[in-house]
Design an enzyme around this catalytic site. Structure first.
Site, PDB file in Angstrom:
ATOM      1  N   SER A  64       0.810  -1.220  -0.011  1.00 29.07           N
ATOM      2  CA  SER A  64       0.059  -0.097   0.051  1.00 29.07           C
ATOM      3  C   SER A  64       1.032   1.496  -0.177  1.00 29.07           C
ATOM      4  O   SER A  64       1.588   1.373   0.782  1.00 29.07           O
ATOM      5  CB  SER A  64      -0.780   0.148   1.057  1.00 29.07           C
TER       6      SER A  64
ATOM      7  N   HIS B 169      -1.297  -1.337  -4.177  1.00 32.02           N
ATOM      8  CA  HIS B 169      -2.563  -1.065  -3.451  1.00 32.02           C
ATOM      9  C   HIS B 169      -2.529   0.509  -3.502  1.00 32.02           C
ATOM     10  O   HIS B 169      -1.801   1.057  -2.667  1.00 32.02           O
ATOM     11  CB  HIS B 169      -2.657  -1.679  -2.386  1.00 32.02           C
TER      12      HIS B 169
ATOM     13  N   ASP C 255      -4.692   3.405  -2.142  1.00 32.67           N
ATOM     14  CA  ASP C 255      -5.890   3.804  -1.323  1.00 32.67           C
ATOM     15  C   ASP C 255      -6.591   5.309  -1.541  1.00 32.67           C
ATOM     16  O   ASP C 255      -5.686   6.373  -1.576  1.00 32.67           O
ATOM     17  CB  ASP C 255      -5.493   3.868   0.292  1.00 32.67           C
TER      18      ASP C 255
ATOM     19  N   MET D   6      -9.303   7.885  -0.702  1.00 31.41           N
ATOM     20  CA  MET D   6      -9.802   8.444   0.419  1.00 31.41           C
ATOM     21  C   MET D   6     -10.436   9.766   0.148  1.00 31.41           C
ATOM     22  O   MET D   6      -9.640  10.984  -0.249  1.00 31.41           O
ATOM     23  CB  MET D   6      -9.336   8.312   1.851  1.00 31.41           C
TER      24      MET D   6
ATOM     25  N   HIS E 174      -8.238   1.027  -4.335  1.00 28.54           N
ATOM     26  CA  HIS E 174      -9.271   0.769  -3.044  1.00 28.54           C
ATOM     27  C   HIS E 174      -9.915   2.065  -2.856  1.00 28.54           C
ATOM     28  O   HIS E 174      -9.433   2.849  -2.312  1.00 28.54           O
ATOM     29  CB  HIS E 174      -8.632   0.433  -1.820  1.00 28.54           C
TER      30      HIS E 174
ATOM     31  N   MET F  67     -12.208   4.456  -1.121  1.00 33.19           N
ATOM     32  CA  MET F  67     -12.850   4.342   0.179  1.00 33.19           C
ATOM     33  C   MET F  67     -13.651   5.875   0.280  1.00 33.19           C
ATOM     34  O   MET F  67     -13.296   6.887   0.669  1.00 33.19           O
ATOM     35  CB  MET F  67     -11.998   4.593   1.453  1.00 33.19           C
TER      36      MET F  67
ATOM     37  N   MET G  67     -11.722  -6.122   5.186  1.00 34.11           N
ATOM     38  CA  MET G  67     -11.199  -5.176   6.065  1.00 34.11           C
ATOM     39  C   MET G  67     -10.666  -5.756   7.454  1.00 34.11           C
ATOM     40  O   MET G  67     -11.835  -6.090   8.131  1.00 34.11           O
ATOM     41  CB  MET G  67     -11.778  -3.573   6.617  1.00 34.11           C
TER      42      MET G  67
ATOM     43  N   GLY H 175      -9.907   3.831   6.328  1.00 32.32           N
ATOM     44  CA  GLY H 175      -9.628   5.034   6.632  1.00 32.32           C
ATOM     45  C   GLY H 175      -8.417   5.518   7.231  1.00 32.32           C
ATOM     46  O   GLY H 175      -8.149   6.684   7.195  1.00 32.32           O
TER      47      GLY H 175
ATOM     48  N   ASP I  93      -6.880  -6.509   4.121  1.00 39.56           N
ATOM     49  CA  ASP I  93      -6.085  -5.191   4.110  1.00 39.56           C
ATOM     50  C   ASP I  93      -6.183  -4.646   5.724  1.00 39.56           C
ATOM     51  O   ASP I  93      -7.283  -4.511   6.247  1.00 39.56           O
ATOM     52  CB  ASP I  93      -7.043  -4.284   3.267  1.00 39.56           C
TER      53      ASP I  93
END
Length: 225
Positions: free
Chosen positions: A10, A34, A36, A38, A67, A69, A138, A143, A176
């Site tokens: 990540s 990965h 993320d 957000m 991913h 979020m 998860m 977050g 994750d």
């Protein structure tokens, strides 16, 4: 036979000032990167968005595991597929019609992933497994990076693995959160075959070697599912 384990470092744990270099440092070792995303709405934090992903996509050939979020994934997710992401995962909690979005992502050229957050039961979503390519469980609360692994989430992993096996589906089962040398074997034994690792990779002196070690530990774990 269970597929070979996937290790997806990540970049949330990487140095954001040198993201391209951080990704290049794991070429030849990482299976996926990965990413993320957000939005400060679905989760409290704000990270990167589509422009950065597009720029970073041009810097490496490693497949991107994006991913999301975010709220309104139906609006934003297809753009990541069109930008060249290999797998685009959206949260069940944020999507009204996961099957439709999964079809949209596949039509745009990406694999479709469904994420289940810490406090969300997995049972209502087991019937959706034939429509997705990846299920992301998860093992922390979505977050925030750097959280401790929650072993109680492995019950969800086992439930999904059983359904995949019973239905003979080709679905990646990803975990994750808090994945490291002391937790990856537990997750693999429960049935996971793709593993997101942040600090365990980017906090190591040699990120590529850390990835190889994690993959070896996952491959050697006894499979109870």
């Amino acid at each position: 036979m269970r597929p070979a384990p996937i290790i997806a470092p990540s970049i949330l744990a990487a140095d954001f000032a040198h993201l391209a270099d951080e990704v290049r440092a794991i070429e030849g070792a990482a299976d996926w990167v990965h990413v993320d995303v957000m939005d400060n709405h679905f989760v409290p934090n704000l990270t990167i968005g589509l422009p950065v992903v597009k720029s970073l996509r041009a810097a490496t050939d490693i497949p991107f595991d994006v991913h999301l979020m975010i709220t309104e994934p139906e609006r934003w997710a297809p753009g990541y597929a069109e930008a060249g992401a290999y797998n685009v995962t959206f949260h069940a909690e944020a999507c009204d019609d996961p099957v439709h979005l999964a079809k949209t992502l596949r039509a745009a050229g990406a694999k479709a992933g469904l994420a289940i957050d810490r406090d969300t039961p997995v049972e209502p979503y087991l019937e959706l497994l034939p429509y997705v390519d990846t299920v992301l469980i998860m093992t922390i609360k979505a977050g925030f990076g750097g959280q401790s692994f929650l072993p109680e989430m492995l019950g969800k992993v086992r439930d999904v693995r059983r359904r995949i096996k019973v239905k003979d589906l080709e679905v990646r089962l990803e975990v994750d959160g808090g994945i490291a040398a002391d937790t990856i074997e537990q997750a693999a034994a429960a049935g996971a075959d793709a593993f997101v690792a942040g600090t365990a990779v980017y906090g190591a002196q040699d990120p590529a070697e850390a990835i190889r070690r994690l993959r070896g530990l996952a491959a050697e774990a006894p499979q109870s599912a």
